[in-house]
Design an enzyme around this catalytic site. Structure first.
Site, PDB file in Angstrom:
ATOM      1  N   GLU A 125     -21.232  13.337   1.082  1.00  0.00           N
ATOM      2  CA  GLU A 125     -22.556  12.708   0.986  1.00  0.00           C
ATOM      3  C   GLU A 125     -23.574  13.454   1.839  1.00  0.00           C
ATOM      4  OE1 GLU A 125     -20.710   9.018   2.272  1.00  0.00           O
ATOM      5  OE2 GLU A 125     -22.195   8.816   3.872  1.00  0.00           O
ATOM      6  N   LYS A 133     -21.816   9.722  10.050  1.00  0.00           N
ATOM      7  CA  LYS A 133     -22.515   8.922   9.034  1.00  0.00           C
ATOM      8  C   LYS A 133     -22.440   7.442   9.373  1.00  0.00           C
ATOM      9  CE  LYS A 133     -20.271   6.603   6.493  1.00  0.00           C
ATOM     10  NZ  LYS A 133     -19.871   6.876   5.142  1.00  0.00           N
ATOM     11  N   ASP A 161     -12.972  10.022  -0.098  1.00  0.00           N
ATOM     12  CA  ASP A 161     -14.322   9.848   0.419  1.00  0.00           C
ATOM     13  C   ASP A 161     -14.412  10.720   1.675  1.00  0.00           C
ATOM     14  OD1 ASP A 161     -16.670   9.013   1.537  1.00  0.00           O
ATOM     15  OD2 ASP A 161     -16.144   6.885   1.612  1.00  0.00           O
ATOM     16  N   LEU A 187     -14.741   3.503   4.020  1.00  0.00           N
ATOM     17  CA  LEU A 187     -14.889   2.154   4.574  1.00  0.00           C
ATOM     18  C   LEU A 187     -13.517   1.491   4.722  1.00  0.00           C
ATOM     19  CD1 LEU A 187     -16.597  -0.376   5.341  1.00  0.00           C
ATOM     20  CD2 LEU A 187     -16.598  -0.957   2.914  1.00  0.00           C
ATOM     21  N   HIS A 247     -25.947   6.657  -5.341  1.00  0.00           N
ATOM     22  CA  HIS A 247     -25.610   5.368  -4.741  1.00  0.00           C
ATOM     23  C   HIS A 247     -26.859   4.500  -4.593  1.00  0.00           C
ATOM     24  CE1 HIS A 247     -22.906   2.565  -3.174  1.00  0.00           C
ATOM     25  NE2 HIS A 247     -22.723   2.987  -1.945  1.00  0.00           N
ATOM     26  N   ARG A 297     -22.588  13.387  -3.285  1.00  0.00           N
ATOM     27  CA  ARG A 297     -23.141  12.026  -3.279  1.00  0.00           C
ATOM     28  C   ARG A 297     -24.546  12.039  -2.700  1.00  0.00           C
ATOM     29  NH1 ARG A 297     -20.047   7.030  -0.397  1.00  0.00           N
ATOM     30  NH2 ARG A 297     -21.834   5.942   0.503  1.00  0.00           N
TER      31      ARG A 297
HETATM   32  C1  SPV Z   1     -16.714   3.782   0.691  1.00  0.00           C
HETATM   33  O1  SPV Z   1     -15.990   3.106  -0.064  1.00  0.00           O
HETATM   34  O2  SPV Z   1     -16.367   4.123   1.816  1.00  0.00           O
HETATM   35  C2  SPV Z   1     -18.035   4.217   0.237  1.00  0.00           C
HETATM   36  C3  SPV Z   1     -18.828   3.371  -0.648  1.00  0.00           C
HETATM   37  O3  SPV Z   1     -18.469   5.251   0.684  1.00  0.00           O
HETATM   38  S1  SPV Z   1     -19.931   2.450   0.315  1.00  0.00           S
HETATM   39  O4  SPV Z   1     -19.139   1.590   1.185  1.00  0.00           O
HETATM   40  O5  SPV Z   1     -20.759   1.700  -0.604  1.00  0.00           O
HETATM   41  O6  SPV Z   1     -20.740   3.361   1.118  1.00  0.00           O
HETATM   42 MG    MG Z   2     -17.627   5.792   2.448  1.00  0.00          MG
END
Ligand code: SPV
Ligand code: MG
Length: 290
Positions: free
Chosen positions: A114, A120, A85, A48, A189, A158
């Protein structure tokens, strides 16, 4: 000694130790260094945050090689381990294992994959989420574990069962399959604001493998609850990104409105910028080599 251990070994120790440990989000070389200076033992290279700092969405709009470039700067400025990630692995088992190889080559200590479909979507959004086939994702994990060269490189699976609305039984079935495929830890999660579904999972899972959490939405849960439930690693997943957004918005707005720089006391000095860039190190080397 531990002091000289590889980053993969350090991350392995963080994840496999009985203690609850914490890693903090970073999204470029500068924020990675700031996380390390704050005292954290590891860094979460958030999908993210890395996407957002590039100004794009968290649905694989940035390519995996573009993210590798970001990770290279993060590794260059730090000595603590970085957990990437890795989203869904950017394709099938073959794409995922090539990413593992490239991460090892760039000094990244581990990756989290994940069980969703490429491209995704961020787990905290409102849209529907499609999960990967259990067997296919398990084989992806197995392929990556078979392919890594450094035995300590960590792969985290994940599970997005709660995110996709499939519930506890599905989460347990998936995590057990990923455990059998040889993964090092599972990340469960949740986007709920309370800890109940995660806690149910932790009780039923019963420490079969270390568990990683991302308490972004259930942030009000006291950290002691994670410790009591034998959580291995908690990820503060996006808070440097969010802090920087607020700071940049406030600063830009103030300068735009006032057309001067007076009273801007919430910003770092230029000297501090130089310190973070290690200008001193070059001064020293200039004396030696110029
Ligand atoms: C990220 O930090 O990119 C994650 C956690 O995967 S979340 O944003 O909650 O999916
Ligand atoms: Mg992420």
């Amino acid at each position: 000694s531990l002091l000289f251990s590889k980053r993969t070994t350090k991350l392995k120790n963080l994840i496999q130790s009985k203690e609850l440990e914490f890693i903090m989000e970073a999204h470029n070389g500068l924020s990675a260094l700031i996380v390390q200076e704050a005292g954290f033992k590891g860094i979460w290279a958030s999908g993210l945050s890395m996407s957002a700092q590039l100004g794009v969405r968290d649905c694989n709009e940035a390519s995996w090689t573009q993210l590798l470039e970001v990770l290279e700067f993060m590794a260059e400025r730090t000595t603590i381990p970085i957990l990437m990630d890795g989203d869904t692995g950017f394709g099938n088992y073959n794409n995922a294992r090539r990413l593992v190889r490239k991460l090892e080559e760039r000094g990244i200590a581990g990756v989290c994959f994940e069980d969703k479909i490429f491209p995704k979507r961020n787990s905290l959004g409102d849209g529907a989420q499609e999960l990967a086939n259990i067997q296919e994702f398990s084989n992806k994990i197995k392929a990556c574990k078979d392919y890594q060269r450094d035995k300590d490189f960590q792969i985290v699976a994940r599970c997005e069962s709660f995110i996709a609305g499939w519930g506890l039984e599905n989460a347990l079935e998936r995590c057990e399959a990923y455990r059998k495929a040889g993964v090092d830890a599972v990340l469960i999660h949740s986007k709920k604001s309370d800890f109940t579904e995660i806690e149910q999972f932790l009780k039923a899972w019963n420490n079969r493998l270390p568990v990683v959490l991302v308490p972004t939405n259930y942030y009000k849960t006291p950290t002691e609850e994670f410790r009591k439930n034998n959580v291995s690693l908690a990820i503060w997943a996006n808070h440097n990104l969010r802090a920087s957004i607020k700071a940049m918005q406030d600063t830009s707005k103030q300068i735009f409105e006032r057309q001067n720089l007076i009273g801007l006391d919430n910003i770092a000095s230029v000297k501090e910028v130089f310190r973070l860039q290690n200008e001193k190190g070059l001064e020293v080397d200039d004396k030696k080599y110029l």
